[in-house]
Scaffold this active site. Structure first.
Site, PDB file in Angstrom:
ATOM      1  N   HIS A   1      -5.984  16.639   9.120  1.00 11.09           N
ATOM      2  CA  HIS A   1      -4.980  15.927   8.233  1.00 11.09           C
ATOM      3  C   HIS A   1      -4.179  14.950   8.741  1.00 11.09           C
ATOM      4  CE1 HIS A   1      -2.314  16.928   4.623  1.00 11.09           C
ATOM      5  NE2 HIS A   1      -1.649  16.108   5.280  1.00 11.09           N
ATOM      6  N   CYS A   2      -4.403  13.689   8.541  1.00  8.04           N
ATOM      7  CA  CYS A   2      -3.620  12.513   9.040  1.00  8.04           C
ATOM      8  C   CYS A   2      -3.603  11.649   7.978  1.00  8.04           C
ATOM      9  CB  CYS A   2      -3.946  12.163  10.467  1.00  8.04           C
ATOM     10  SG  CYS A   2      -5.724  11.698  10.317  1.00  8.04           S
ATOM     11  N   HIS A   3      -2.920  10.677   7.999  1.00  5.79           N
ATOM     12  CA  HIS A   3      -2.477   9.631   7.081  1.00  5.79           C
ATOM     13  C   HIS A   3      -2.627   8.204   7.771  1.00  5.79           C
ATOM     14  CE1 HIS A   3      -1.206  12.936   4.297  1.00  5.79           C
ATOM     15  NE2 HIS A   3      -0.048  13.105   5.399  1.00  5.79           N
TER      16      HIS A   3
ATOM     17  N   TYR B   1       8.981   7.927  -1.712  1.00  6.57           N
ATOM     18  CA  TYR B   1       9.399   7.482  -0.409  1.00  6.57           C
ATOM     19  C   TYR B   1       9.026   6.353   0.330  1.00  6.57           C
ATOM     20  CZ  TYR B   1       5.271   9.635   1.740  1.00  6.57           C
ATOM     21  OH  TYR B   1       4.226   9.980   2.021  1.00  6.57           O
TER      22      TYR B   1
ATOM     23  N   ARG C   1      -6.666  15.014  -3.743  1.00  9.42           N
ATOM     24  CA  ARG C   1      -5.585  15.720  -3.429  1.00  9.42           C
ATOM     25  C   ARG C   1      -4.584  15.868  -4.540  1.00  9.42           C
ATOM     26  NH1 ARG C   1      -0.620  14.465   0.889  1.00  9.42           N
ATOM     27  NH2 ARG C   1      -0.603  16.633   1.609  1.00  9.42           N
TER      28      ARG C   1
ATOM     29  N   HIS D   1      -1.101  22.594   4.978  1.00  9.63           N
ATOM     30  CA  HIS D   1       0.058  23.012   5.681  1.00  9.63           C
ATOM     31  C   HIS D   1       0.637  24.367   5.679  1.00  9.63           C
ATOM     32  CE1 HIS D   1       0.450  18.995   6.260  1.00  9.63           C
ATOM     33  NE2 HIS D   1       0.892  18.654   5.019  1.00  9.63           N
TER      34      HIS D   1
ATOM     35  N   ASP E   1      -1.049  15.713  10.950  1.00 17.73           N
ATOM     36  CA  ASP E   1      -0.031  15.325   9.848  1.00 17.73           C
ATOM     37  C   ASP E   1       0.554  13.995  10.354  1.00 17.73           C
ATOM     38  OD1 ASP E   1       0.949  15.346   7.256  1.00 17.73           O
ATOM     39  OD2 ASP E   1       2.874  16.328   8.085  1.00 17.73           O
TER      40      ASP E   1
ATOM     41  N   ASN F   1       8.382  12.088   5.568  1.00 18.48           N
ATOM     42  CA  ASN F   1       9.602  13.147   5.087  1.00 18.48           C
ATOM     43  C   ASN F   1       9.697  14.268   6.243  1.00 18.48           C
ATOM     44  OD1 ASN F   1       9.851  11.955   2.743  1.00 18.48           O
ATOM     45  ND2 ASN F   1       8.001  12.749   2.111  1.00 18.48           N
TER      46      ASN F   1
END
Length: 283
Positions: A25-27, A43, A118, A175, A240, A245
């Site tokens: 889980h990463c962006h 955001y 997602r 999460h 993550d 945020n």
């Protein structure tokens, strides 16, 4: 200060990742000049392009990753697909889509390394999606061997449980269901999450310790341990990065060093970091 600058001074984790260790889980964010952010985003992040992600993973000793499309890019999955294309053996992806995507669009995503979609249900990202759209997308992906990733708030786990139980595809809950660390292992949302976790096709990510607790994340450890013990063959782990945020600036080395605390032996660690993501994402 960019992650590249920060890595010059940050420590390496004490825990050594096994070969094939996966950040599930990463962006990637932008860069905005190349991959613009969605006009209706909730955001605007700092740019965190593929080069930053790779540098972080090299620093942490992580071999593989699943790039999860973030809401700030909306249904334009170009930045995520570009990252996967830079090293297709190393990366897989989870897309954000709507019911306007055609079979050809889904084929393109699949060829680009995408293995799931997602949907956000969290309030600060706009709350529950249009469920008619959600259900139409489920119908479109159920024959592809894909899964749906559900990003939910802890108070909504119980109300959403009936819907989740009826899903026609495997599902992954992000999460740890965002259950508050301070509320401990007997809180109703965690109990509901553990019941969902027992279902066929259920997975839970034991990432987001920095979302449910504060450094050194001691309150998150018992919750993550309970999830791992509940079904060790259906858990995933991630950083993550870059923590959109966030309530504080997390050091990913601290998150890596939580692994042996939530999966105490090498067999569990291998399942969490290598075997399980290989099963779900086809590494």
């Amino acid at each position: 200060m960019s992650i590249l600058e920060k890595l010059k001074t940050r420590r390496k984790p004490t825990y050594k990742m096994p070969p094939g260790g996966t950040d599930a889980h990463c962006h990637v964010f932008g860069p905005g000049a190349v991959f613009p952010y969605a006009p209706n985003r909730r955001y605007t992040p700092e740019d965190a392009p593929k080069e930053h992600l790779r540098a972080l993973h090299d620093h942490l000793g992580i071999d593989r990753a699943v790039i999860v499309q973030a809401s700030c890019h909306g249904i334009d999955n170009a930045a995520m697909l570009d990252c996967i294309a830079s090293d297709p053996k190393r990366y897989r992806g989870v897309a954000i889509v709507n019911d306007g995507f055609t079979d050809k669009d889904f084929d393109t995503l699949g060829a680009g390394g995408v293995r799931g979609v997602r949907f956000n249900f969290v309030k600060h990202l706009g709350g529950a999606p249009d469920m008619a759209v959600f259900n139409r997308v489920m119908d479109r992906i159920k024959g592809r061997g894909w899964h749906v990733v559900l990003h939910v708030d802890a108070p909504d786990i119980v109300p959403l449980s009936d819907m989740i139980r009826k899903l026609p595809v495997p599902f992954v809950i992000d999460h740890m269901g965002r259950v508050p660390g301070k509320d401990g292992v007997d809180q109703p949302p965690l109990k509901a999450l553990l019941e969902l976790h027992k279902l066929d096709g259920a997975w839970v990510k034991v990432c987001g310790s920095e979302r449910i607790s504060m450094p050194p994340y001691a309150e998150a450890i018992p919750i993550a341990r309970r999830i791992v013990d509940n079904r060790p063959d259906r858990v995933l782990w991630g950083t993550d990065f870059p923590h959109p945020n966030a309530t504080h600036e997390a050091d990913e080395a601290d998150l890596v060093d939580l692994v042996p605390k939530i999966a105490p032996d090498s067999a569990l660690q291998r399942k969490l970091l290598v075997d399980n993501p290989a099963v779900l994402y086809g590494f």
